[in-house]
Scaffold this motif. Structure first.
Motif, PDB file in Angstrom:
ATOM      1  N   ARG A 294       0.728  -1.394  -0.051  1.00  0.00           N
ATOM      2  CA  ARG A 294      -0.153   0.072  -0.148  1.00  0.00           C
ATOM      3  C   ARG A 294       0.719   1.181   0.168  1.00  0.00           C
ATOM      4  N   ARG A 295       1.947   1.021  -0.153  1.00  0.00           N
ATOM      5  CA  ARG A 295       2.959   2.476  -0.215  1.00  0.00           C
ATOM      6  C   ARG A 295       2.736   3.236  -1.388  1.00  0.00           C
ATOM      7  N   PRO A 296       2.672   4.595  -1.329  1.00  0.00           N
ATOM      8  CA  PRO A 296       2.372   5.502  -2.311  1.00  0.00           C
ATOM      9  C   PRO A 296       3.312   5.051  -3.632  1.00  0.00           C
ATOM     10  N   SER A 297       4.509   4.949  -3.390  1.00  0.00           N
ATOM     11  CA  SER A 297       5.441   4.572  -4.635  1.00  0.00           C
ATOM     12  C   SER A 297       5.121   3.391  -5.285  1.00  0.00           C
TER      13      SER A 297
ATOM     14  N   ASN B 235       5.366   7.530   5.824  1.00  0.00           N
ATOM     15  CA  ASN B 235       4.868   8.824   6.354  1.00  0.00           C
ATOM     16  C   ASN B 235       3.819   9.376   5.528  1.00  0.00           C
ATOM     17  N   ASN B 236       4.125   9.293   4.158  1.00  0.00           N
ATOM     18  CA  ASN B 236       2.911   9.585   3.220  1.00  0.00           C
ATOM     19  C   ASN B 236       1.834   8.786   3.365  1.00  0.00           C
ATOM     20  N   TRP B 237       2.180   7.441   3.516  1.00  0.00           N
ATOM     21  CA  TRP B 237       1.125   6.642   3.733  1.00  0.00           C
ATOM     22  C   TRP B 237       0.353   6.679   4.928  1.00  0.00           C
ATOM     23  N   ARG B 238       0.896   6.983   6.053  1.00  0.00           N
ATOM     24  CA  ARG B 238       0.089   7.319   7.266  1.00  0.00           C
ATOM     25  C   ARG B 238      -0.551   8.588   7.007  1.00  0.00           C
ATOM     26  N   LYS B 239      -0.173   9.683   6.330  1.00  0.00           N
ATOM     27  CA  LYS B 239      -0.891  10.758   5.973  1.00  0.00           C
ATOM     28  C   LYS B 239      -2.029  10.965   5.111  1.00  0.00           C
ATOM     29  N   GLY B 240      -2.138   9.501   4.434  1.00  0.00           N
ATOM     30  CA  GLY B 240      -3.440   9.444   3.394  1.00  0.00           C
ATOM     31  C   GLY B 240      -3.126   9.389   1.920  1.00  0.00           C
ATOM     32  N   LEU B 241      -1.829   9.343   1.741  1.00  0.00           N
ATOM     33  CA  LEU B 241      -1.423   9.710   0.312  1.00  0.00           C
ATOM     34  C   LEU B 241      -1.861   8.483  -0.455  1.00  0.00           C
ATOM     35  N   SER B 242      -1.838   7.122  -0.024  1.00  0.00           N
ATOM     36  CA  SER B 242      -2.508   5.949  -0.637  1.00  0.00           C
ATOM     37  C   SER B 242      -3.707   6.105  -0.833  1.00  0.00           C
ATOM     38  N   ARG B 243      -4.553   6.587   0.043  1.00  0.00           N
ATOM     39  CA  ARG B 243      -5.814   6.622  -0.313  1.00  0.00           C
ATOM     40  C   ARG B 243      -6.117   7.428  -1.189  1.00  0.00           C
TER      41      ARG B 243
ATOM     42  N   ASN C 196     -12.749  15.961 -17.864  1.00  0.00           N
ATOM     43  CA  ASN C 196     -12.496  15.259 -16.718  1.00  0.00           C
ATOM     44  C   ASN C 196     -11.191  14.496 -16.863  1.00  0.00           C
ATOM     45  N   ILE C 197     -10.745  14.063 -17.794  1.00  0.00           N
ATOM     46  CA  ILE C 197      -9.413  13.480 -17.931  1.00  0.00           C
ATOM     47  C   ILE C 197      -8.273  14.472 -17.748  1.00  0.00           C
ATOM     48  N   TRP C 198      -8.514  15.775 -18.230  1.00  0.00           N
ATOM     49  CA  TRP C 198      -7.476  16.918 -17.903  1.00  0.00           C
ATOM     50  C   TRP C 198      -7.205  17.194 -16.577  1.00  0.00           C
ATOM     51  N   GLN C 199      -8.630  17.122 -15.810  1.00  0.00           N
ATOM     52  CA  GLN C 199      -8.488  17.366 -14.266  1.00  0.00           C
ATOM     53  C   GLN C 199      -8.014  16.237 -13.615  1.00  0.00           C
ATOM     54  N   SER C 200      -8.167  14.956 -14.057  1.00  0.00           N
ATOM     55  CA  SER C 200      -7.669  13.866 -13.543  1.00  0.00           C
ATOM     56  C   SER C 200      -6.038  13.981 -13.634  1.00  0.00           C
ATOM     57  N   SER C 201      -5.747  14.361 -15.048  1.00  0.00           N
ATOM     58  CA  SER C 201      -4.194  14.571 -15.261  1.00  0.00           C
ATOM     59  C   SER C 201      -3.355  15.254 -14.159  1.00  0.00           C
ATOM     60  N   THR C 202      -4.114  16.552 -13.975  1.00  0.00           N
ATOM     61  CA  THR C 202      -3.606  17.539 -12.888  1.00  0.00           C
ATOM     62  C   THR C 202      -3.543  16.772 -11.604  1.00  0.00           C
ATOM     63  N   GLU C 203      -4.331  16.112 -11.554  1.00  0.00           N
ATOM     64  CA  GLU C 203      -4.529  15.480  -9.933  1.00  0.00           C
ATOM     65  C   GLU C 203      -3.283  14.636  -9.568  1.00  0.00           C
ATOM     66  N   VAL C 204      -3.203  13.639 -10.798  1.00  0.00           N
ATOM     67  CA  VAL C 204      -2.079  12.575 -10.878  1.00  0.00           C
ATOM     68  C   VAL C 204      -0.801  13.328 -10.973  1.00  0.00           C
ATOM     69  N   GLU C 205      -0.539  14.526 -11.532  1.00  0.00           N
ATOM     70  CA  GLU C 205       0.849  15.196 -11.442  1.00  0.00           C
ATOM     71  C   GLU C 205       1.184  15.805 -10.170  1.00  0.00           C
ATOM     72  N   GLU C 206       0.150  16.147  -9.505  1.00  0.00           N
ATOM     73  CA  GLU C 206       0.229  16.820  -7.933  1.00  0.00           C
ATOM     74  C   GLU C 206       0.443  15.523  -7.015  1.00  0.00           C
ATOM     75  N   LEU C 207      -0.146  14.376  -7.556  1.00  0.00           N
ATOM     76  CA  LEU C 207       0.279  13.165  -6.723  1.00  0.00           C
ATOM     77  C   LEU C 207       1.638  12.730  -6.917  1.00  0.00           C
TER      78      LEU C 207
ATOM     79  N   ALA D  21       4.168  14.694  -7.530  1.00  0.00           N
ATOM     80  CA  ALA D  21       5.095  15.490  -6.818  1.00  0.00           C
ATOM     81  C   ALA D  21       5.125  15.329  -5.276  1.00  0.00           C
ATOM     82  N   MET D  22       4.370  14.383  -4.938  1.00  0.00           N
ATOM     83  CA  MET D  22       4.213  14.105  -3.529  1.00  0.00           C
ATOM     84  C   MET D  22       4.963  13.002  -3.398  1.00  0.00           C
TER      85      MET D  22
END
Length: 138
Positions: free
Chosen positions: A33-36, A100-108, A74-85, A87-88
């Motif tokens: 479940r790690r974000p990476s 630490n990112n997993w604990r903060k909810g990044l995986s969710r 919708n796909i462009w909005q999702s693209s922006t969200e994926v690029e933000e993720l 970066a994290m």
């Protein structure tokens, strides 16, 4: 040996055995479940979805322009969200940063973005399939 000593050693052995089983299982669950670990399938899904959108434009599957524009937005909005993720997820590539990112909810957040993008991909694929069948008269 007394009966009490035997029971105490049985409890100690049971606790050690339980810990020896639970720790690897907990570590395996965290690693999956790690974000990476969750990000690469999301990036691949985004690439596939963009490919479907390009196919729709290239093949002229644009019967309902408003629907296609809505899907594109919708796909462009999702693209922006994926690029933000992204970066994290990727500033540091180590286990503790990931944990630490997993604990903060990044995986969710990554899972929610995956599900949302997948629903857009499914809608686009269904629309493409419907319009292809309609073009050839099936």
């Amino acid at each position: 040996m007394s009966e009490k000593a035997y029971n105490i050693w049985g409890v100690v052995a049971g606790v050690i055995g339980t810990i020896a089983v639970l720790i690897p299982v907990a570590i395996a669950c965290c690693c999956v479940r790690r974000p990476s670990t969750l990000y690469p399938p999301l990036a691949a899904l985004l690439k596939e979805t963009r490919g479907l959108l390009d196919t729709a434009y290239r093949e002229g599957l644009t019967e309902d322009e408003a629907e296609l524009r809505r899907l594109q937005l919708n796909i462009w909005q999702s693209s922006t969200e994926v690029e933000e993720l992204c970066a994290m997820v990727y500033p540091k590539d180590n286990f503790w940063y990931d944990l630490n990112n997993w604990r903060k909810g990044l995986s969710r957040d990554i899972s929610l973005a995956y599900n949302e993008l997948n629903s857009h991909r499914v809608a686009l694929a269904e629309q493409n399939s419907y319009l292809r069948r309609k073009k050839i008269g099936i």
